[in-house]
Write an enzyme that holds these catalytic residues in place. Structure first.
Site, PDB file in Angstrom:
ATOM      1  N   THR A  34      -1.937  -3.448   3.598  1.00 35.26           N
ATOM      2  CA  THR A  34      -3.191  -3.910   3.447  1.00 35.26           C
ATOM      3  C   THR A  34      -3.075  -5.402   3.229  1.00 35.26           C
ATOM      4  O   THR A  34      -2.438  -5.709   2.518  1.00 35.26           O
ATOM      5  CB  THR A  34      -3.852  -3.020   2.349  1.00 35.26           C
ATOM      6  OG1 THR A  34      -4.110  -1.496   2.812  1.00 35.26           O
ATOM      7  CG2 THR A  34      -5.273  -3.685   2.218  1.00 35.26           C
ATOM      8  N   GLY A  35      -4.144  -6.099   3.705  1.00 41.55           N
ATOM      9  CA  GLY A  35      -4.164  -7.383   3.450  1.00 41.55           C
ATOM     10  C   GLY A  35      -4.034  -8.431   4.635  1.00 41.55           C
ATOM     11  O   GLY A  35      -3.922  -8.026   5.761  1.00 41.55           O
ATOM     12  N   GLY A  88       2.538  -6.520   3.074  1.00 39.96           N
ATOM     13  CA  GLY A  88       2.546  -7.717   2.288  1.00 39.96           C
ATOM     14  C   GLY A  88       2.561  -7.688   0.934  1.00 39.96           C
ATOM     15  O   GLY A  88       3.148  -6.471   0.433  1.00 39.96           O
ATOM     16  N   ALA A  89       2.684  -8.839   0.056  1.00 37.90           N
ATOM     17  CA  ALA A  89       2.938  -8.950  -1.641  1.00 37.90           C
ATOM     18  C   ALA A  89       2.253  -9.905  -1.914  1.00 37.90           C
ATOM     19  O   ALA A  89       2.021 -10.956  -1.339  1.00 37.90           O
ATOM     20  CB  ALA A  89       4.296  -8.714  -1.993  1.00 37.90           C
ATOM     21  N   ASP A  90       1.892 -10.001  -3.509  1.00 37.05           N
ATOM     22  CA  ASP A  90       1.135 -11.350  -3.999  1.00 37.05           C
ATOM     23  C   ASP A  90       2.251 -11.936  -4.632  1.00 37.05           C
ATOM     24  O   ASP A  90       2.375 -13.301  -4.792  1.00 37.05           O
ATOM     25  CB  ASP A  90       0.473 -10.471  -4.998  1.00 37.05           C
ATOM     26  CG  ASP A  90      -0.893  -9.866  -4.466  1.00 37.05           C
ATOM     27  OD1 ASP A  90      -1.627 -10.419  -3.549  1.00 37.05           O
ATOM     28  OD2 ASP A  90      -1.034  -8.618  -4.301  1.00 37.05           O
ATOM     29  N   GLY A 101      -1.491  -5.395  -4.842  1.00 36.99           N
ATOM     30  CA  GLY A 101      -2.603  -4.990  -5.336  1.00 36.99           C
ATOM     31  C   GLY A 101      -3.798  -6.001  -5.224  1.00 36.99           C
ATOM     32  O   GLY A 101      -4.916  -5.855  -6.094  1.00 36.99           O
ATOM     33  N   GLU A 109      -0.775   2.092  -1.268  1.00 37.20           N
ATOM     34  CA  GLU A 109       0.533   1.478  -0.621  1.00 37.20           C
ATOM     35  C   GLU A 109       1.670   2.028  -1.235  1.00 37.20           C
ATOM     36  O   GLU A 109       2.730   2.224  -0.659  1.00 37.20           O
ATOM     37  CB  GLU A 109       0.371  -0.214  -1.088  1.00 37.20           C
ATOM     38  CG  GLU A 109      -0.708  -0.688  -0.234  1.00 37.20           C
ATOM     39  CD  GLU A 109      -1.235  -2.315  -0.821  1.00 37.20           C
ATOM     40  OE1 GLU A 109      -1.801  -2.938  -0.181  1.00 37.20           O
ATOM     41  OE2 GLU A 109      -0.865  -2.584  -1.889  1.00 37.20           O
ATOM     42  N   LYS A 127       4.864 -16.609  -1.878  1.00 39.54           N
ATOM     43  CA  LYS A 127       4.600 -15.705  -2.665  1.00 39.54           C
ATOM     44  C   LYS A 127       6.131 -15.376  -3.272  1.00 39.54           C
ATOM     45  O   LYS A 127       6.158 -14.624  -4.289  1.00 39.54           O
ATOM     46  CB  LYS A 127       4.658 -14.350  -1.670  1.00 39.54           C
ATOM     47  CG  LYS A 127       3.101 -14.398  -0.844  1.00 39.54           C
ATOM     48  CD  LYS A 127       2.053 -14.373  -1.519  1.00 39.54           C
ATOM     49  CE  LYS A 127       0.608 -14.358  -0.884  1.00 39.54           C
ATOM     50  NZ  LYS A 127       0.633 -13.150   0.120  1.00 39.54           N
TER      51      LYS A 127
END
Ligand code: 5RP
Length: 231
Positions: A34-35, A88-90, A101, A109, A127
């Site tokens: 997601t994202g 993806g990731a933060d 998240g 996820e 990131k």
């Protein structure tokens, strides 16, 4: 020439196809995160949709985007295996542990990532961090535990803020835990999940990716997280 963050997201999402395609084939299922970076991946995946059977999605938003491309979306309970999961990731630290998240989808996820044979994480180079924490740790909580879980998380050392007006796809609330410098992601992931009312937190240290692709202006760098295979 320097590329924008969006261009880097698109670049790394496109590069992920080269890693996904070898795992595809009849009966093979793709797990989708997601994202905004994953949205570019979904658009890229649409160009090869004849080469796999269906997708399993980690959110309603991604499921809608997949369906709009004519990609069949199956419930995780209706598939025997997921060949590869892309998300993806933060934040990503050098060992490959993640914070996820930002979009509040980290519970699903983590479930789809854990159910997949291979997890490929796709990020732009903004990131990458040395130590997880500056983004904050999203924590999904059952609504009746919003305040009690927040107090408990606060007592563990974080600065806890409720994500106002946000409800997850599972009908829950999200607390964001700020002010931490997370030197031991495994330990914090487990500690947060032990708080009563917590459904799942956004640290992916146990379920870290098998491969991280990083979009940079010079191309796509890749590395294999060092902490051994996922359980
Ligand atoms: C959603 C996520 C996303 O993967 C994360 O927030 C990164 O998003 P983006 O690709 O838009 O930067 O964990 O819950």
């Amino acid at each position: 020439m320097a590329m924008t963050q969006d261009e880097l997201k698109r670049r790394v999402a496109q590069a992920a196809l080269a890693h996904v395609l070898p795992s595809l084939g009849a009966g093979r299922i793709v797990g989708v995160g997601t994202g905004s970076t994953t949205n570019y991946f979904i658009d890229a995946l649409a160009s090869v949709k004849e080469r796999f059977d269906a997708a399993v999605s980690s959110s309603d938003a991604s499921a809608e985007r997949l369906a709009a491309h004519g990609i069949e979306v199956l419930d995780l309970n209706d598939v025997d295996a997921v060949a590869v999961y892309v998300d993806g990731a933060d934040e990503v630290e050098p060992g490959g542990a993640l914070i996820k998240g930002g979009g509040g989808a980290h519970t699903r996820e983590k479930i789809v990532a854990a159910a997949s044979e291979v997890f490929v994480c796709i990020v732009d180079d903004s990131k990458m961090v040395n130590t997880l924490g500056a983004f904050g740790v999203p924590v999904e909580v059952v609504p009746m535990a919003r305040r009690s879980a927040a107090r408990r998380l606060q007592s563990l050392g974080g600065d806890v803020r409720e994500r106002g007006g946000f409800v997850t796809d599972n009908g829950n609330a999200v607390l964001d835990v700020h002010g931490l410098s997370i030197a031991e992601p495994h330990a914090i992931e487990a500690r947060f999940n032990n708080v009563a009312g917590v459904v799942e937190n956004g640290i992916f240290a146990v379920n870290r990716p098998d491969l991280v692709l990083v979009g940079t202006s010079d191309g796509v760098r890749e590395f294999t997280p060092s902490d051994g295979p996922r359980p």
